[in-house]
Write a protein that holds these residues in place. Structure first.
Motif, PDB file in Angstrom:
ATOM      1  N   LEU A 181       0.848  -1.192   0.000  1.00  0.00           N
ATOM      2  CA  LEU A 181       0.000   0.000   0.000  1.00  0.00           C
ATOM      3  C   LEU A 181       0.885   1.243   0.000  1.00  0.00           C
ATOM      4  CD1 LEU A 181      -2.548  -0.876   2.853  1.00  0.00           C
ATOM      5  CD2 LEU A 181      -2.893  -1.073   0.371  1.00  0.00           C
ATOM      6  N   GLY A 182       0.491   2.278  -0.740  1.00  0.00           N
ATOM      7  CA  GLY A 182       1.229   3.538  -0.733  1.00  0.00           C
ATOM      8  C   GLY A 182       1.128   4.212   0.632  1.00  0.00           C
ATOM      9  N   ILE A 183       2.181   4.891   1.051  1.00  0.00           N
ATOM     10  CA  ILE A 183       2.185   5.568   2.369  1.00  0.00           C
ATOM     11  C   ILE A 183       2.895   6.912   2.256  1.00  0.00           C
ATOM     12  CG2 ILE A 183       2.142   3.474   3.811  1.00  0.00           C
ATOM     13  CD1 ILE A 183       5.221   3.789   4.081  1.00  0.00           C
ATOM     14  N   SER A 184       2.810   7.713   3.315  1.00  0.00           N
ATOM     15  CA  SER A 184       3.600   8.956   3.404  1.00  0.00           C
ATOM     16  C   SER A 184       4.721   8.746   4.403  1.00  0.00           C
ATOM     17  CB  SER A 184       2.729  10.102   3.903  1.00  0.00           C
ATOM     18  OG  SER A 184       1.777  10.401   2.930  1.00  0.00           O
ATOM     19  N   VAL A 185       5.887   9.243   4.057  1.00  0.00           N
ATOM     20  CA  VAL A 185       7.048   9.112   4.942  1.00  0.00           C
ATOM     21  C   VAL A 185       7.726  10.471   5.027  1.00  0.00           C
ATOM     22  CG1 VAL A 185       9.272   7.943   5.298  1.00  0.00           C
ATOM     23  CG2 VAL A 185       7.446   6.749   4.101  1.00  0.00           C
ATOM     24  N   LYS A 186       8.090  10.877   6.240  1.00  0.00           N
ATOM     25  CA  LYS A 186       8.870  12.112   6.385  1.00  0.00           C
ATOM     26  C   LYS A 186      10.122  11.780   7.186  1.00  0.00           C
ATOM     27  CE  LYS A 186       8.555  16.848   7.886  1.00  0.00           C
ATOM     28  NZ  LYS A 186       7.788  17.885   8.525  1.00  0.00           N
ATOM     29  N   THR A 187      11.267  12.137   6.661  1.00  0.00           N
ATOM     30  CA  THR A 187      12.499  11.846   7.406  1.00  0.00           C
ATOM     31  C   THR A 187      12.677  12.882   8.512  1.00  0.00           C
ATOM     32  OG1 THR A 187      13.922  13.212   6.010  1.00  0.00           O
ATOM     33  CG2 THR A 187      13.584  10.938   5.311  1.00  0.00           C
ATOM     34  N   LEU A 188      13.170  12.420   9.638  1.00  0.00           N
ATOM     35  CA  LEU A 188      13.358  13.296  10.803  1.00  0.00           C
ATOM     36  C   LEU A 188      14.561  12.805  11.599  1.00  0.00           C
ATOM     37  CD1 LEU A 188       9.666  13.534  12.079  1.00  0.00           C
ATOM     38  CD2 LEU A 188      11.028  15.442  11.205  1.00  0.00           C
ATOM     39  N   PRO A 189      15.147  13.677  12.424  1.00  0.00           N
ATOM     40  CA  PRO A 189      16.201  13.170  13.311  1.00  0.00           C
ATOM     41  C   PRO A 189      15.638  12.054  14.202  1.00  0.00           C
ATOM     42  CG  PRO A 189      16.132  15.572  13.358  1.00  0.00           C
ATOM     43  CD  PRO A 189      14.933  15.126  12.587  1.00  0.00           C
ATOM     44  N   HIS A 190      16.512  11.186  14.715  1.00  0.00           N
ATOM     45  CA  HIS A 190      16.091  10.071  15.572  1.00  0.00           C
ATOM     46  C   HIS A 190      15.289  10.603  16.756  1.00  0.00           C
ATOM     47  CE1 HIS A 190      16.456   5.925  16.904  1.00  0.00           C
ATOM     48  NE2 HIS A 190      16.637   6.385  18.119  1.00  0.00           N
ATOM     49  N   PRO A 191      14.178   9.984  17.132  1.00  0.00           N
ATOM     50  CA  PRO A 191      13.670   8.677  16.731  1.00  0.00           C
ATOM     51  C   PRO A 191      12.729   8.678  15.516  1.00  0.00           C
ATOM     52  CG  PRO A 191      12.409   9.466  18.599  1.00  0.00           C
ATOM     53  CD  PRO A 191      13.422  10.522  18.291  1.00  0.00           C
ATOM     54  N   GLY A 192      12.794   9.718  14.699  1.00  0.00           N
ATOM     55  CA  GLY A 192      11.977   9.757  13.490  1.00  0.00           C
ATOM     56  C   GLY A 192      12.490   8.794  12.430  1.00  0.00           C
ATOM     57  N   PHE A 193      11.817   8.772  11.290  1.00  0.00           N
ATOM     58  CA  PHE A 193      12.244   7.864  10.211  1.00  0.00           C
ATOM     59  C   PHE A 193      13.590   8.346   9.660  1.00  0.00           C
ATOM     60  CE2 PHE A 193      12.551   6.083   6.018  1.00  0.00           C
ATOM     61  CZ  PHE A 193      12.073   4.791   6.203  1.00  0.00           C
ATOM     62  N   PRO A 194      14.618   7.484   9.615  1.00  0.00           N
ATOM     63  CA  PRO A 194      15.970   7.934   9.258  1.00  0.00           C
ATOM     64  C   PRO A 194      16.113   8.341   7.791  1.00  0.00           C
ATOM     65  CG  PRO A 194      15.965   5.581   9.807  1.00  0.00           C
ATOM     66  CD  PRO A 194      14.567   6.065   9.998  1.00  0.00           C
ATOM     67  N   THR A 195      16.737   9.466   7.564  1.00  0.00           N
ATOM     68  CA  THR A 195      17.002   9.931   6.198  1.00  0.00           C
ATOM     69  C   THR A 195      17.785   8.884   5.403  1.00  0.00           C
ATOM     70  OG1 THR A 195      18.202  11.550   4.866  1.00  0.00           O
ATOM     71  CG2 THR A 195      18.963  11.285   7.114  1.00  0.00           C
ATOM     72  N   ASP A 196      18.638   8.112   6.086  1.00  0.00           N
ATOM     73  CA  ASP A 196      19.475   7.144   5.372  1.00  0.00           C
ATOM     74  C   ASP A 196      18.666   5.959   4.838  1.00  0.00           C
ATOM     75  OD1 ASP A 196      21.509   8.843   6.012  1.00  0.00           O
ATOM     76  OD2 ASP A 196      22.377   7.585   7.578  1.00  0.00           O
ATOM     77  N   LEU A 197      17.398   5.840   5.236  1.00  0.00           N
ATOM     78  CA  LEU A 197      16.544   4.789   4.659  1.00  0.00           C
ATOM     79  C   LEU A 197      15.503   5.369   3.706  1.00  0.00           C
ATOM     80  CD1 LEU A 197      16.096   2.365   7.692  1.00  0.00           C
ATOM     81  CD2 LEU A 197      17.305   1.919   5.552  1.00  0.00           C
TER      82      LEU A 197
END
Ligand code: EPZ
Length: 420
Positions: free
Chosen positions: A290-306
């Protein structure tokens, strides 16, 4: 020149063991400059960044023995003045040499940092930190020169959350006189790992993993035996690769605590993630993505490196996915390459809109940077037909034996040497 040739379509199956964290390793190794006597760091990844750091430190006069996942190192006779016109510019993390040399010898001369081109990569916060501790900073002819009569603890506020500046200030302040506080500090797992190793060596650091780190300066630090934490990004990469191929993979030697944001997003995308224990997850996908929204953030957010691996996965998710990159200004170069494979991605400023397609197809693509490169490898595993990924040297900077690990999971992948 090396390239990866991938015949897509095989579902990844089996078990994979995660290495120690690259972004910890590249700080832990230079941090040993602060220590007197012998140290051993274990669970290090055998990647080009760690090998390069080992060779930089031995060129500087350290005794370094790097075998398997262990580095034995003694930096007692390291050079710290003008003689360090070394290979250090090739990796971003060479800047940790600056913090460590300044912390120990009150002077450092190193080439300005290199690494992935993700847009402007300023080091103003590192410099601000060094200056606030009492160092004079000069940048000339591509070299960063630091000198201090003495370093004195102080309060340093970071107006942007920076992993590198947080670690570098810890390195410079650990033997400063008095107390240093870093406010709005980064909280990434490798910050905690570096602070923990410094404490094992006799430092007095608290608050690592929170917004405020307090460092009471000590007179000296001794050698340690330290085990590097598991690589959060390698873990996430194999989780995403398993999901992308509709596979079934057990991922071992991970740190579950670091994976919360990634597990959440994969589950939102209809991927099954089973936690087997604190060090093992199993990733399977039987249902459509399923399509989703992702926003990268500093930890503990979703890591920019992924962000880039996730972008590859979402090319075939139903509906429209949105990825917002809030850390780096230029981390979507891989999307042009994915579009050559049939994906439908449009990038506006810092957001990529991904319209899900039913399939992507093999093409010749070029890794623009480390994580963009691994995104293309994942796309190759999912694609119909053959994908050739060049620019593999980027991928080798951060992934140990990616070809071997993917092969052992059933991928049809081979590394080829070709003429430039
Ligand atoms: C580290 O880079 C990682 N590298 C990066 O991983 C990672 O993407 C990044 O942290 C963010 O998590 C290493 O640990 C070796 P930052 P770093 O300082 O320390 C701005 C990978 O793929 N900034 O946290 O260089 C900067 O422009 C690599 O493994 C300033 O403005 O990142 C960025 O927007 C790529 N001034 C933001 O802060 C400064 O002085 C975060 O950068 C420093 C940074």
């Amino acid at each position: 020149m090396e390239q990866l040739v991938i015949k897509g379509g095989n579902k990844l199956k089996g078990e994979v063991r995660i290495c120690g964290a690259k972004n910890s390793a590249v700080a832990l190794i230079p941090a040993t400059i602060l220590f007197d006597g012998d140290s051993t760091i274990s669970n290090l990844p055998q990647i080009s960044d760690t090998k390069l750091l080992a060779s930089i430190l031995s060129e500087m006069g350290a005794k370094v023995d790097f075998k398997d996942d262990k580095m034995r190192i003694n930096t007692d006779n390291i050079a710290h003045g003008t003689e360090n016109e070394l290979k250090a510019g090739k990796i971003r993390a060479s800047y940790y040499l600056a913090g460590a040399l300044l912390g120990k010898y009150k002077e450092a001369v190193i080439p300005l940092p290199g690494g992935c081109n993700l847009g402007t990569r300023p080091i103003d916060l590192h410099i601000k930190g060094f200056e606030k501790l009492g160092a004079q900073v000069e940048i000339s002819h591509g070299m960063l020169k630091l000198k201090a009569k003495k370093l004195v603890g102080t309060k340093i506020y970071l107006d942007v959350v920076s992993v590198g500046a947080t670690i570098n200030i810890m390195l410079a302040a650990v033997m400063a006189e008095g107390t240093t506080t870093i406010e709005n500090a980064a909280k990434e797992p490798h910050i905690v790992d570096v602070a923990n190793m410094l404490n094992e060596a006799g430092a007095n650091i608290s608050g690592q993993g929170t917004d405020i780190i307090t460092i009471h300066g000590v007179k000296s630090l001794h050698g340690v035996k330290h085990k590097t934490i598991p690589d959060q990004i390698e873990t996430g990469t194999y989780m995403i690769a398993a999901a992308a191929t509709g596979g079934d993979v057990k991922i071992k030697n991970i740190c579950l605590e670091h994976m919360a944001s990634v597990i959440e997003k994969l589950r939102d995308a209809n991927v099954q993630v089973d936690v087997l224990d604190e060090e093992t997850v199993r990733v399977t996908r039987k249902k459509p993505l399923l399509g989703i929204s992702v926003k990268t953030l500093p930890h503990p957010g979703f890591p920019t490196d992924l962000q880039s691996p996730m972008g590859a996965l979402l090319t075939v998710a139903s509906g429209t996915s949105m990825i917002t990159e809030s850390i780096w200004e230029n981390r979507f170069k891989y999307t042009d390459e994915l579009n050559k494979m049939g994906s439908e991605i449009t990038v506006t400023d810092r957001t990529a809109q991904i319209k899900g397609v039913t399939k992507i197809t093999g093409a010749r693509v070029k890794a623009p940077d480390l994580r963009g490169g691994v995104a293309l490898v994942i796309a190759g595993l999912m694609a119909q037909g053959t994908t050739i990924v060049s620019g593999v040297e980027h991928v080798n900077r951060g992934y140990e034996d990616i070809e071997g690990k993917l092969k052992s999971l059933g991928a049809d992948i081979r590394l080829e040497e070709v003429d430039e």
